[in-house]
Design a protein around this motif. Structure first.
Motif, PDB file in Angstrom:
ATOM      1  N   ALA A  22      43.354  33.880  28.250  1.00 15.72           N
ATOM      2  CA  ALA A  22      43.452  33.445  29.647  1.00 15.72           C
ATOM      3  C   ALA A  22      42.402  32.377  29.962  1.00 15.72           C
ATOM      4  O   ALA A  22      41.360  32.311  29.302  1.00 15.72           O
ATOM      5  CB  ALA A  22      43.265  34.648  30.563  1.00 15.72           C
ATOM      6  N   PRO A  23      42.644  31.565  30.979  1.00 17.57           N
ATOM      7  CA  PRO A  23      41.634  30.583  31.397  1.00 17.57           C
ATOM      8  C   PRO A  23      40.340  31.271  31.810  1.00 17.57           C
ATOM      9  O   PRO A  23      40.353  32.433  32.264  1.00 17.57           O
ATOM     10  CB  PRO A  23      42.297  29.895  32.604  1.00 17.57           C
ATOM     11  CG  PRO A  23      43.765  30.149  32.451  1.00 17.57           C
ATOM     12  CD  PRO A  23      43.883  31.478  31.785  1.00 17.57           C
ATOM     13  N   ALA A  24      39.222  30.566  31.668  1.00 15.74           N
ATOM     14  CA  ALA A  24      37.910  31.147  31.961  1.00 15.74           C
ATOM     15  C   ALA A  24      37.817  31.685  33.381  1.00 15.74           C
ATOM     16  O   ALA A  24      37.175  32.716  33.635  1.00 15.74           O
ATOM     17  CB  ALA A  24      36.820  30.110  31.706  1.00 15.74           C
ATOM     18  N   GLU A  25      38.475  30.985  34.315  1.00 18.19           N
ATOM     19  CA  GLU A  25      38.358  31.411  35.721  1.00 18.19           C
ATOM     20  C   GLU A  25      39.043  32.746  35.997  1.00 18.19           C
ATOM     21  O   GLU A  25      38.812  33.366  37.051  1.00 18.19           O
ATOM     22  CB  GLU A  25      38.922  30.340  36.654  1.00 18.19           C
ATOM     23  CG  GLU A  25      40.357  29.951  36.426  1.00 18.19           C
ATOM     24  CD  GLU A  25      40.528  28.753  35.485  1.00 18.19           C
ATOM     25  OE1 GLU A  25      41.583  28.103  35.567  1.00 18.19           O
ATOM     26  OE2 GLU A  25      39.605  28.482  34.678  1.00 18.19           O
ATOM     27  N   THR A  26      39.867  33.211  35.052  1.00 23.51           N
ATOM     28  CA  THR A  26      40.532  34.513  35.215  1.00 23.51           C
ATOM     29  C   THR A  26      39.515  35.624  35.410  1.00 23.51           C
ATOM     30  O   THR A  26      39.740  36.577  36.162  1.00 23.51           O
ATOM     31  CB  THR A  26      41.406  34.811  33.985  1.00 23.51           C
ATOM     32  OG1 THR A  26      42.399  33.787  33.865  1.00 23.51           O
ATOM     33  CG2 THR A  26      42.083  36.168  34.100  1.00 23.51           C
ATOM     34  N   TRP A  27      38.378  35.508  34.737  1.00 22.09           N
ATOM     35  CA  TRP A  27      37.365  36.569  34.801  1.00 22.09           C
ATOM     36  C   TRP A  27      36.778  36.734  36.198  1.00 22.09           C
ATOM     37  O   TRP A  27      36.260  37.803  36.537  1.00 22.09           O
ATOM     38  CB  TRP A  27      36.256  36.290  33.785  1.00 22.09           C
ATOM     39  CG  TRP A  27      36.726  36.516  32.391  1.00 22.09           C
ATOM     40  CD1 TRP A  27      37.434  35.647  31.608  1.00 22.09           C
ATOM     41  CD2 TRP A  27      36.576  37.706  31.614  1.00 22.09           C
ATOM     42  NE1 TRP A  27      37.730  36.224  30.401  1.00 22.09           N
ATOM     43  CE2 TRP A  27      37.208  37.478  30.366  1.00 22.09           C
ATOM     44  CE3 TRP A  27      35.954  38.930  31.842  1.00 22.09           C
ATOM     45  CZ2 TRP A  27      37.241  38.438  29.359  1.00 22.09           C
ATOM     46  CZ3 TRP A  27      35.982  39.885  30.842  1.00 22.09           C
ATOM     47  CH2 TRP A  27      36.620  39.645  29.613  1.00 22.09           C
ATOM     48  N   ASP A  28      36.867  35.707  37.006  1.00 23.31           N
ATOM     49  CA  ASP A  28      36.334  35.779  38.370  1.00 23.31           C
ATOM     50  C   ASP A  28      37.423  35.988  39.417  1.00 23.31           C
ATOM     51  O   ASP A  28      37.138  35.994  40.621  1.00 23.31           O
ATOM     52  CB  ASP A  28      35.543  34.503  38.683  1.00 23.31           C
ATOM     53  CG  ASP A  28      34.294  34.391  37.817  1.00 23.31           C
ATOM     54  OD1 ASP A  28      33.537  35.378  37.744  1.00 23.31           O
ATOM     55  OD2 ASP A  28      34.083  33.331  37.199  1.00 23.31           O
ATOM     56  N   ALA A  29      38.658  36.166  38.971  1.00 22.50           N
ATOM     57  CA  ALA A  29      39.757  36.426  39.898  1.00 22.50           C
ATOM     58  C   ALA A  29      39.638  37.841  40.455  1.00 22.50           C
ATOM     59  O   ALA A  29      39.127  38.739  39.782  1.00 22.50           O
ATOM     60  CB  ALA A  29      41.094  36.257  39.184  1.00 22.50           C
ATOM     61  N   PRO A  30      40.118  38.053  41.681  1.00 18.82           N
ATOM     62  CA  PRO A  30      40.058  39.408  42.256  1.00 18.82           C
ATOM     63  C   PRO A  30      40.931  40.384  41.462  1.00 18.82           C
ATOM     64  O   PRO A  30      42.005  40.015  40.968  1.00 18.82           O
ATOM     65  CB  PRO A  30      40.622  39.226  43.672  1.00 18.82           C
ATOM     66  CG  PRO A  30      40.563  37.760  43.944  1.00 18.82           C
ATOM     67  CD  PRO A  30      40.704  37.076  42.620  1.00 18.82           C
ATOM     68  N   SER A  31      40.459  41.617  41.340  1.00 14.03           N
ATOM     69  CA  SER A  31      41.273  42.696  40.777  1.00 14.03           C
ATOM     70  C   SER A  31      41.806  43.529  41.936  1.00 14.03           C
ATOM     71  O   SER A  31      41.567  43.211  43.097  1.00 14.03           O
ATOM     72  CB  SER A  31      40.420  43.565  39.847  1.00 14.03           C
ATOM     73  OG  SER A  31      39.548  44.395  40.609  1.00 14.03           O
ATOM     74  N   LEU A  32      42.522  44.598  41.624  1.00 18.04           N
ATOM     75  CA  LEU A  32      42.975  45.511  42.682  1.00 18.04           C
ATOM     76  C   LEU A  32      41.865  46.440  43.145  1.00 18.04           C
ATOM     77  O   LEU A  32      42.011  47.109  44.172  1.00 18.04           O
ATOM     78  CB  LEU A  32      44.162  46.352  42.189  1.00 18.04           C
ATOM     79  CG  LEU A  32      45.461  45.612  41.850  1.00 18.04           C
ATOM     80  CD1 LEU A  32      46.569  46.628  41.584  1.00 18.04           C
ATOM     81  CD2 LEU A  32      45.878  44.648  42.944  1.00 18.04           C
ATOM     82  N   CYS A  33      40.754  46.499  42.400  1.00 16.63           N
ATOM     83  CA  CYS A  33      39.618  47.323  42.811  1.00 16.63           C
ATOM     84  C   CYS A  33      38.851  46.590  43.908  1.00 16.63           C
ATOM     85  O   CYS A  33      38.437  45.439  43.714  1.00 16.63           O
ATOM     86  CB  CYS A  33      38.679  47.580  41.631  1.00 16.63           C
ATOM     87  SG  CYS A  33      39.301  48.764  40.440  1.00 16.63           S
ATOM     88  N   ASP A  34      38.648  47.258  45.006  1.00 13.00           N
ATOM     89  CA  ASP A  34      37.983  46.653  46.155  1.00 13.00           C
ATOM     90  C   ASP A  34      36.632  46.055  45.759  1.00 13.00           C
ATOM     91  O   ASP A  34      35.786  46.748  45.176  1.00 13.00           O
ATOM     92  CB  ASP A  34      37.800  47.710  47.243  1.00 13.00           C
ATOM     93  CG  ASP A  34      37.309  47.118  48.552  1.00 13.00           C
ATOM     94  OD1 ASP A  34      37.720  45.994  48.881  1.00 13.00           O
ATOM     95  OD2 ASP A  34      36.515  47.787  49.234  1.00 13.00           O
ATOM     96  N   LYS A  35      36.450  44.775  46.042  1.00 13.26           N
ATOM     97  CA  LYS A  35      35.197  44.034  45.831  1.00 13.26           C
ATOM     98  C   LYS A  35      34.890  43.732  44.363  1.00 13.26           C
ATOM     99  O   LYS A  35      33.840  43.159  44.070  1.00 13.26           O
ATOM    100  CB  LYS A  35      34.003  44.763  46.469  1.00 13.26           C
ATOM    101  CG  LYS A  35      34.143  44.963  47.974  1.00 13.26           C
ATOM    102  CD  LYS A  35      32.965  45.722  48.538  1.00 13.26           C
ATOM    103  CE  LYS A  35      33.152  45.976  50.037  1.00 13.26           C
ATOM    104  NZ  LYS A  35      32.048  46.796  50.596  1.00 13.26           N
ATOM    105  N   TRP A  36      35.785  44.112  43.459  1.00 12.61           N
ATOM    106  CA  TRP A  36      35.551  43.854  42.044  1.00 12.61           C
ATOM    107  C   TRP A  36      36.443  42.734  41.546  1.00 12.61           C
ATOM    108  O   TRP A  36      37.659  42.764  41.762  1.00 12.61           O
ATOM    109  CB  TRP A  36      35.829  45.094  41.207  1.00 12.61           C
ATOM    110  CG  TRP A  36      34.701  46.084  41.185  1.00 12.61           C
ATOM    111  CD1 TRP A  36      33.562  46.069  41.929  1.00 12.61           C
ATOM    112  CD2 TRP A  36      34.622  47.262  40.372  1.00 12.61           C
ATOM    113  NE1 TRP A  36      32.775  47.148  41.630  1.00 12.61           N
ATOM    114  CE2 TRP A  36      33.396  47.900  40.676  1.00 12.61           C
ATOM    115  CE3 TRP A  36      35.456  47.823  39.422  1.00 12.61           C
ATOM    116  CZ2 TRP A  36      33.002  49.084  40.049  1.00 12.61           C
ATOM    117  CZ3 TRP A  36      35.067  49.001  38.804  1.00 12.61           C
ATOM    118  CH2 TRP A  36      33.846  49.627  39.116  1.00 12.61           C
ATOM    119  N   ALA A  37      35.842  41.763  40.850  1.00 12.17           N
ATOM    120  CA  ALA A  37      36.604  40.775  40.097  1.00 12.17           C
ATOM    121  C   ALA A  37      37.024  41.391  38.766  1.00 12.17           C
ATOM    122  O   ALA A  37      36.598  42.501  38.408  1.00 12.17           O
ATOM    123  CB  ALA A  37      35.759  39.525  39.869  1.00 12.17           C
ATOM    124  N   VAL A  38      37.845  40.654  38.021  1.00 10.64           N
ATOM    125  CA  VAL A  38      38.298  41.139  36.717  1.00 10.64           C
ATOM    126  C   VAL A  38      37.104  41.512  35.838  1.00 10.64           C
ATOM    127  O   VAL A  38      37.104  42.560  35.183  1.00 10.64           O
ATOM    128  CB  VAL A  38      39.168  40.067  36.027  1.00 10.64           C
ATOM    129  CG1 VAL A  38      39.418  40.419  34.566  1.00 10.64           C
ATOM    130  CG2 VAL A  38      40.488  39.889  36.772  1.00 10.64           C
TER     131      VAL A  38
END
Length: 198
Positions: A22-38
């Motif tokens: 995945a692109p590097a920015e994927t790691w900073d995308a929001p997850s479904l966990c509240d307030k947590w990025a990937v």
């Protein structure tokens, strides 16, 4: 090793494969966990591959016995680890064999499936857990009546769009089986849907 445990490793390995490509920015995308990025989700699920039982005990003591505090603290701190390290930990045999205290293989699989879906559903990617594993977790959560995550399922009918799985009666909620697991885990889907709280 039970069938349930045998699905844990493939789930984490496929998640690692997805994120590695995945692109590097994927790691900073929001997850479904509240307030947590990937990256926070990955830092959380890979704790058993990084922390010895003694280190975990020290973290729990520092959090005064509050696992939520421990989870947030470790996720926030270890999310900054190099991506290569986190990917390696996702592939670790130690993680694949780990079972939560008192949770056994079922708890290990629940942790793997639910948190992998926190990532894949948020990223609009197919589930990485084996289909049988997703169904096993659906069955496990509804057997608890929604109590794990404080949901009220008394007037809800759930139907999977990608399998024959269904459960309950009442207001119809249709989604793919992975999204149903996320809903039953108290998450809000990217389209804004959630299940009623008790």
């Amino acid at each position: 090793m039970s069938d349930l445990q045998s699905w844990v490793g493939p789930t984490y390995t496929r998640l690692a494969d997805l994120l590695a490509g995945a692109p590097a920015e994927t790691w900073d995308a929001p997850s479904l966990c509240d307030k947590w990025a990937v990256r926070h989700v990955i830092a959380h699920v890979t704790m058993p591959a990084r922390l010895t039982p003694e280190q975990f005990g020290a973290e729990m003591a520092a959090a005064r016995g509050d696992f939520t505090v421990l989870s947030d603290t470790v996720a926030e701190r270890d999310a900054s680890l190099p991506v290569a390290d986190l990917l390696g930990q996702l592939r670790s045999p130690v993680l694949h064999a780990w079972q939560p205290p008192g949770g056994g293989a079922a708890g290990a699989l629940s942790h793997a499936v639910i948190h992998s879906l926190d990532v894949t559903v948020a990223l609009d990617q197919p589930a990485v857990a084996p289909g049988e594993a997703v169904i096993a977790i659906l069955d496990r959560i509804v057997a608890a009546g929604g109590g794990w995550f404080g949901l009220d399922l008394a007037d809800v009918r759930l139907e999977a769009t990608d399998t024959a799985w269904s459960w309950g009666s009442g207001t119809l909620v249709r989604a793919d089986s992975g999204s149903l697991v996320a809903l039953l885990s108290g998450r809000t889907l990217p389209d804004g849907r959630s299940l009623p709280r008790s």
